[in-house]
Motif scaffolding. Structure first.
Motif, PDB file in Angstrom:
ATOM      1  N   ALA A 211       0.837  -1.207   0.000  1.00 22.95           N
ATOM      2  CA  ALA A 211       0.000   0.000   0.000  1.00 22.95           C
ATOM      3  C   ALA A 211       0.868   1.251   0.000  1.00 22.95           C
ATOM      4  O   ALA A 211       1.892   1.322   0.681  1.00 22.95           O
ATOM      5  CB  ALA A 211      -0.914  -0.011   1.219  1.00 22.95           C
ATOM      6  N   ARG A 212       0.426   2.236  -0.768  1.00 26.77           N
ATOM      7  CA  ARG A 212       1.159   3.507  -0.867  1.00 26.77           C
ATOM      8  C   ARG A 212       0.710   4.433   0.263  1.00 26.77           C
ATOM      9  O   ARG A 212      -0.348   5.057   0.185  1.00 26.77           O
ATOM     10  CB  ARG A 212       0.910   4.161  -2.228  1.00 26.77           C
ATOM     11  N   LEU A 213       1.528   4.486   1.299  1.00 23.99           N
ATOM     12  CA  LEU A 213       1.229   5.336   2.444  1.00 23.99           C
ATOM     13  C   LEU A 213       2.324   6.380   2.632  1.00 23.99           C
ATOM     14  O   LEU A 213       2.532   6.884   3.739  1.00 23.99           O
ATOM     15  CB  LEU A 213       1.092   4.471   3.711  1.00 23.99           C
ATOM     16  N   CYS A 214       2.993   6.708   1.532  1.00 26.83           N
ATOM     17  CA  CYS A 214       4.153   7.593   1.605  1.00 26.83           C
ATOM     18  C   CYS A 214       3.820   9.054   1.332  1.00 26.83           C
ATOM     19  O   CYS A 214       4.583   9.950   1.711  1.00 26.83           O
ATOM     20  CB  CYS A 214       5.218   7.131   0.616  1.00 26.83           C
ATOM     21  N   MET A 215       2.704   9.330   0.654  1.00 29.33           N
ATOM     22  CA  MET A 215       2.405  10.702   0.257  1.00 29.33           C
ATOM     23  C   MET A 215       1.811  11.492   1.417  1.00 29.33           C
ATOM     24  O   MET A 215       1.059  10.942   2.234  1.00 29.33           O
ATOM     25  CB  MET A 215       1.449  10.717  -0.926  1.00 29.33           C
ATOM     26  N   PRO A 216       2.108  12.792   1.500  1.00 33.24           N
ATOM     27  CA  PRO A 216       1.509  13.619   2.560  1.00 33.24           C
ATOM     28  C   PRO A 216      -0.007  13.634   2.434  1.00 33.24           C
ATOM     29  O   PRO A 216      -0.551  13.525   1.328  1.00 33.24           O
ATOM     30  CB  PRO A 216       2.093  15.016   2.293  1.00 33.24           C
ATOM     31  N   PRO A 217      -0.722  13.752   3.547  1.00 29.55           N
ATOM     32  CA  PRO A 217      -2.197  13.829   3.479  1.00 29.55           C
ATOM     33  C   PRO A 217      -2.650  14.930   2.523  1.00 29.55           C
ATOM     34  O   PRO A 217      -2.063  16.008   2.472  1.00 29.55           O
ATOM     35  CB  PRO A 217      -2.592  14.137   4.921  1.00 29.55           C
ATOM     36  N   ALA A 218      -3.688  14.630   1.763  1.00 32.96           N
ATOM     37  CA  ALA A 218      -4.141  15.545   0.710  1.00 32.96           C
ATOM     38  C   ALA A 218      -4.809  16.789   1.292  1.00 32.96           C
ATOM     39  O   ALA A 218      -5.633  16.704   2.203  1.00 32.96           O
ATOM     40  CB  ALA A 218      -5.109  14.824  -0.214  1.00 32.96           C
ATOM     41  N   TYR A 219      -4.457  17.938   0.751  1.00 35.88           N
ATOM     42  CA  TYR A 219      -5.065  19.227   1.096  1.00 35.88           C
ATOM     43  C   TYR A 219      -5.046  20.031  -0.194  1.00 35.88           C
ATOM     44  O   TYR A 219      -4.009  20.570  -0.580  1.00 35.88           O
ATOM     45  CB  TYR A 219      -4.258  19.908   2.202  1.00 35.88           C
ATOM     46  N   ARG A 518     -13.008  30.830   5.439  1.00 36.53           N
ATOM     47  CA  ARG A 518     -11.609  30.550   5.080  1.00 36.53           C
ATOM     48  C   ARG A 518     -10.838  30.058   6.301  1.00 36.53           C
ATOM     49  O   ARG A 518      -9.996  29.163   6.189  1.00 36.53           O
ATOM     50  CB  ARG A 518     -10.946  31.803   4.503  1.00 36.53           C
ATOM     51  N   GLU A 519     -11.136  30.655   7.457  1.00 31.14           N
ATOM     52  CA  GLU A 519     -10.461  30.203   8.677  1.00 31.14           C
ATOM     53  C   GLU A 519     -10.868  28.779   9.035  1.00 31.14           C
ATOM     54  O   GLU A 519     -10.069  28.014   9.589  1.00 31.14           O
ATOM     55  CB  GLU A 519     -10.770  31.162   9.833  1.00 31.14           C
ATOM     56  N   LEU A 520     -12.100  28.396   8.720  1.00 32.12           N
ATOM     57  CA  LEU A 520     -12.532  27.017   8.934  1.00 32.12           C
ATOM     58  C   LEU A 520     -11.710  26.071   8.061  1.00 32.12           C
ATOM     59  O   LEU A 520     -11.307  24.985   8.506  1.00 32.12           O
ATOM     60  CB  LEU A 520     -14.022  26.872   8.623  1.00 32.12           C
ATOM     61  N   PHE A 521     -11.436  26.484   6.821  1.00 30.48           N
ATOM     62  CA  PHE A 521     -10.621  25.648   5.929  1.00 30.48           C
ATOM     63  C   PHE A 521      -9.196  25.520   6.464  1.00 30.48           C
ATOM     64  O   PHE A 521      -8.580  24.447   6.364  1.00 30.48           O
ATOM     65  CB  PHE A 521     -10.625  26.235   4.527  1.00 30.48           C
ATOM     66  N   ARG A 522      -8.652  26.599   7.013  1.00 26.65           N
ATOM     67  CA  ARG A 522      -7.329  26.512   7.637  1.00 26.65           C
ATOM     68  C   ARG A 522      -7.370  25.597   8.855  1.00 26.65           C
ATOM     69  O   ARG A 522      -6.448  24.817   9.098  1.00 26.65           O
ATOM     70  CB  ARG A 522      -6.847  27.900   8.064  1.00 26.65           C
ATOM     71  N   PHE A 523      -8.456  25.689   9.624  1.00 28.73           N
ATOM     72  CA  PHE A 523      -8.574  24.919  10.859  1.00 28.73           C
ATOM     73  C   PHE A 523      -8.558  23.416  10.590  1.00 28.73           C
ATOM     74  O   PHE A 523      -7.999  22.633  11.361  1.00 28.73           O
ATOM     75  CB  PHE A 523      -9.861  25.316  11.592  1.00 28.73           C
ATOM     76  N   ILE A 524      -9.151  22.977   9.480  1.00 30.16           N
ATOM     77  CA  ILE A 524      -9.244  21.543   9.215  1.00 30.16           C
ATOM     78  C   ILE A 524      -8.093  21.019   8.355  1.00 30.16           C
ATOM     79  O   ILE A 524      -8.096  19.851   7.952  1.00 30.16           O
ATOM     80  CB  ILE A 524     -10.586  21.182   8.545  1.00 30.16           C
ATOM     81  N   GLN A 525      -7.091  21.849   8.087  1.00 31.86           N
ATOM     82  CA  GLN A 525      -5.940  21.394   7.307  1.00 31.86           C
ATOM     83  C   GLN A 525      -5.260  20.223   8.014  1.00 31.86           C
ATOM     84  O   GLN A 525      -4.958  20.290   9.197  1.00 31.86           O
ATOM     85  CB  GLN A 525      -4.922  22.524   7.137  1.00 31.86           C
ATOM     86  N   PRO A 526      -5.014  19.105   7.304  1.00 35.08           N
ATOM     87  CA  PRO A 526      -4.308  17.987   7.936  1.00 35.08           C
ATOM     88  C   PRO A 526      -2.848  18.337   8.176  1.00 35.08           C
ATOM     89  O   PRO A 526      -2.273  19.148   7.448  1.00 35.08           O
ATOM     90  CB  PRO A 526      -4.453  16.855   6.920  1.00 35.08           C
ATOM     91  N   ASP A 527      -2.265  17.745   9.206  1.00 33.32           N
ATOM     92  CA  ASP A 527      -0.828  17.919   9.374  1.00 33.32           C
ATOM     93  C   ASP A 527      -0.123  16.746   8.694  1.00 33.32           C
ATOM     94  O   ASP A 527      -0.744  15.947   8.000  1.00 33.32           O
ATOM     95  CB  ASP A 527      -0.444  18.059  10.850  1.00 33.32           C
ATOM     96  N   GLU A 528       1.167  16.643   8.879  1.00 34.45           N
ATOM     97  CA  GLU A 528       1.935  15.648   8.135  1.00 34.45           C
ATOM     98  C   GLU A 528       1.743  14.236   8.674  1.00 34.45           C
ATOM     99  O   GLU A 528       2.150  13.266   8.025  1.00 34.45           O
ATOM    100  CB  GLU A 528       3.421  16.025   8.151  1.00 34.45           C
TER     101      GLU A 528
END
Length: 632
Positions: A211-219, A518-528
């Motif tokens: 399984a490809r689990l190497c890419m950063p979470p999508a945003y 827009r701040e809601l979109f920033r708030f839900i940004q995944p981290d690495e």
């Protein structure tokens, strides 16, 4: 666990306390096998039939698992489905059904619910809930045959009136088998809970299939869910300019052009009037704006008006009567994406020239600059080989499909992010980075594009997330115009996507949104980190969704009322996975949530949610810039 072969040649599996499945026999194409001769030892059995021999044996055993191995030997007749176990009678509390594809039926059903639902199918794996333990059954590999489970409630033997479950588990050979066929091991795993069984099975399958689990979470941003097929170069430039105005910048990784840029389905490199300057120019401008270019295409789709079909009608797939397969007939309203095509056909990737055509499509898009690929209508490429005429016959649908996946991955490179859509879940493991699991989301709670399918599919495919790939719940709706979702519903669905640990993206014009959206979109940004929740009530039928994250001395609790009625529920911290002294704080107010007799009491309006931060500390400061900073 222990597997046993009885004097009658049947196979039984038990743990230390329970006979989990007794007296299992194989089956073929919906019928029990007719045994002419049987030879057995303690660990293996040969069933001789008029068509050949079936070999079964007990493989590796551990305290919690046992493997069963099966082969067909000297087989003289081609069969469609070989059942490792056929119509085994079992008594269970409930079962977990796994979907084959996006929008497919999945989830936990109590036995009483199954009686109403009738016969169901599960793909790749299923879980039997005995109440005291859970038994997960799965094939450890899915690169050749589709593994199918059939579960059917029926009256118990002897007229007892008790309902039992008839369970069959088999591999779909699609009449491609030769004289000797060896199947991947079938594993039976005992765990305390259904969720543990799902997670352990998915982790093993993912590891076996690389399984490809190497890419950063999508945003990222994609054009479909606001502009749909009307997106063009002018809008692209407006949206890219809008993104550049933010300080600090919204760190969107991919900017993806969705369906509607091409001249006709199949002619993926020929642009229509919306992108007359070409994708290479569009991709360059996306990169210059600080994003990575992405593109949508449906590689198996061929419109009847396409240049591809006009020049190469022999490249499409035909049924056994010699007629073209036509998944879509569009000689009436509505016309998909505004195109004139009256019919859509399926490209036959067993034709070497058709496969080379697709290789060139993907290689060219990569050369032009695309590094994110969303491939849609992928189920069109998984056609049962017994029901079609392929240019080069002899393989199963899964084998043809994975041949295609290998060609695409070679063309786009290991560095590209690949998102599957309307795709079979298991055959894609090892190639996809992200996978759509629910249907298209729309601008209202009700109707065909409401989130009901999403709410079911997101939770019930949680086990696949970060074991097979990153799951994709679809676009987050953020806009405060041209929408019928209210403020409560917008926040509930946005937080659900975030807490699920799935892909996060939107199609809304971020530069036109209210600042708080827009701040809601920033708030839900995944981290690495690759985060995924636990689901404490996965093996229950409940009106609410509960997701839990726990890291060290902090945790997140998310509760969503998906019903049309107000909801009041009470939870002990222990059943949520928190033992000891914990304090709860509300994200919406920042205030501490007082417990009632050590219990969390939550009241929610229809479609409302509650997000809580739990901590072992007396006082905390909630970070409202990003959700995941609160766990660090």
């Amino acid at each position: 666990m222990r597997g046993m072969i009885g004097m009658d040649g049947s196979i039984s599996v038990s743990d230390e306390e329970t006979g989990l499945i007794q007296n299992m026999y194989p089956g073929i194409d919906g019928c029990s096998i007719h045994v002419q001769e049987m030879i057995r030892t303690e660990e293996e059995v040969f069933w001789k039939t008029a068509d050949g021999e079936i070999y079964g044996s007990i493989g590796a055993e551990t305290e919690k698992s046992v493997e069963l191995l099966f082969e067909l030997r000297n087989w003289q007749r081609k069969i469609h489905t070989f059942f490792f176990l056929y119509q085994a009678g079992i008594k269970v509390k409930g079962v977990y059904q796994a979907a084959e594809r996006m929008c497919g039926d999945s989830g936990y059903y109590l036995l009483e619910s199954l009686v109403e639902k009738g016969k169901i199918r599960s793909y790749g794996l299923c879980v039997l809930d005995y109440g005291t333990c859970a038994l997960t059954i799965y094939s450890v590999m899915h690169d050749r045959y589709a593994t199918i489970f059939e579960l059917e409630p029926c009256a118990g033997a002897g007229g007892s009136g008790e309902t039992e479950l008839k369970l069959s588990c088999g591999a779909r050979l699609e009449k491609t088998n030769g004289e000797q066929v060896a199947f991947a091991p079938v594993k039976l795993l005992v765990t305390d809970t259904v969720e543990e069984g799902l997670e352990q099975a998915a982790a093993e399958i993912g590891k076996n299939m690389n399984a490809r689990l190497c890419m950063p979470p999508a945003y990222h941003w994609g054009s479909w869910y606001y502009c749909y097929h009307n997106f063009d170069m002018a809008q692209m430039r407006e949206y890219l300019a809008g993104l550049k105005q933010f300080k600090p910048q919204i760190p969107i990784r991919y900017f993806q052009i969705d369906a509607g840029s091409f001249a006709s389905a199949g002619d993926w490199l020929i642009m229509n009037e919306r992108f007359q300057e070409g994708l290479e120019t569009a991709f360059r401008e996306i990169r210059e704006a600080g994003c990575q270019p992405g593109i949508w295409l449906g590689p198996f789709m061929v419109g009847n008006r396409s240049r591809l079909y006009q020049e190469h009608p022999d490249w499409i797939l035909y049924d056994c009567d010699g007629f073209p397969l036509r998944p879509w007939i569009t000689d009436n309203e509505p016309k998909p994406w505004g195109y004139q095509d009256e019919e859509y056909y399926v490209l036959d990737t067993s034709h070497p020239d058709a496969m080379e055509y697709l290789r060139n499509i993907f290689a060219t898009l990569r050369r032009w600059g695309a590094v994110m690929f969303k491939t849609d209508f992928m189920m069109w490429g998984l056609q049962d080989s017994s029901r079609v005429r392929r240019y080069t016959p002899g393989k199963t649908s899964v084998e043809y499909f994975r041949d295609f996946l290998q060609v695409v991955r070679e063309a786009i490179g290991e560095e590209s992010y690949w998102q599957g859509c309307t795709a079979p879940f298991l055959p894609f493991v090892g190639y996809a980075d992200g996978m759509r699991i629910g249907g298209d989301i729309g601008s209202s709670w009700d109707g065909d594009f409401g989130p009901q399918n999403l709410l079911r599919c997101l939770t019930e495919n949680n086990y696949a997330n970060h074991n097979y790939y990153q799951t994709d719940p679809d676009s987050v709706m953020l806009r405060d115009f041209h929408i019928r979702l209210d403020e409560r519903e917008i926040h509930s669905l946005a937080l659900l996507a975030a807490v699920s640990g799935s892909c996060i993206y939107t199609s809304d014009p971020l530069h036109l949104l209210a600042e708080e959206r827009r701040e809601l979109f920033r708030f839900i940004q995944p981290d690495e980190s690759r985060r995924k929740p636990s689901l404490p009530f996965l093996s229950e039928e409940r009106p609410e969704i509960v997701m839990i994250h726990k890291e060290g001395g902090k945790g997140l609790v998310y509760i969503l009322n998906r019903t049309e009625e107000s909801l009041k529920e009470t939870y002990t911290l222990e059943e949520l996975g928190f033992s000891g002294e914990w304090k709860a704080f509300r994200f919406d107010t920042g205030e501490r949530e007082e417990l009632w007799k050590g219990r969390l009491v939550v009241e929610l309006p229809p479609h409302g949610c509650r997000l809580l931060l739990l901590s072992t500390q007396e006082e905390i400061c909630i970070d409202r810039t990003n959700l995941w900073k609160n766990l660090k």
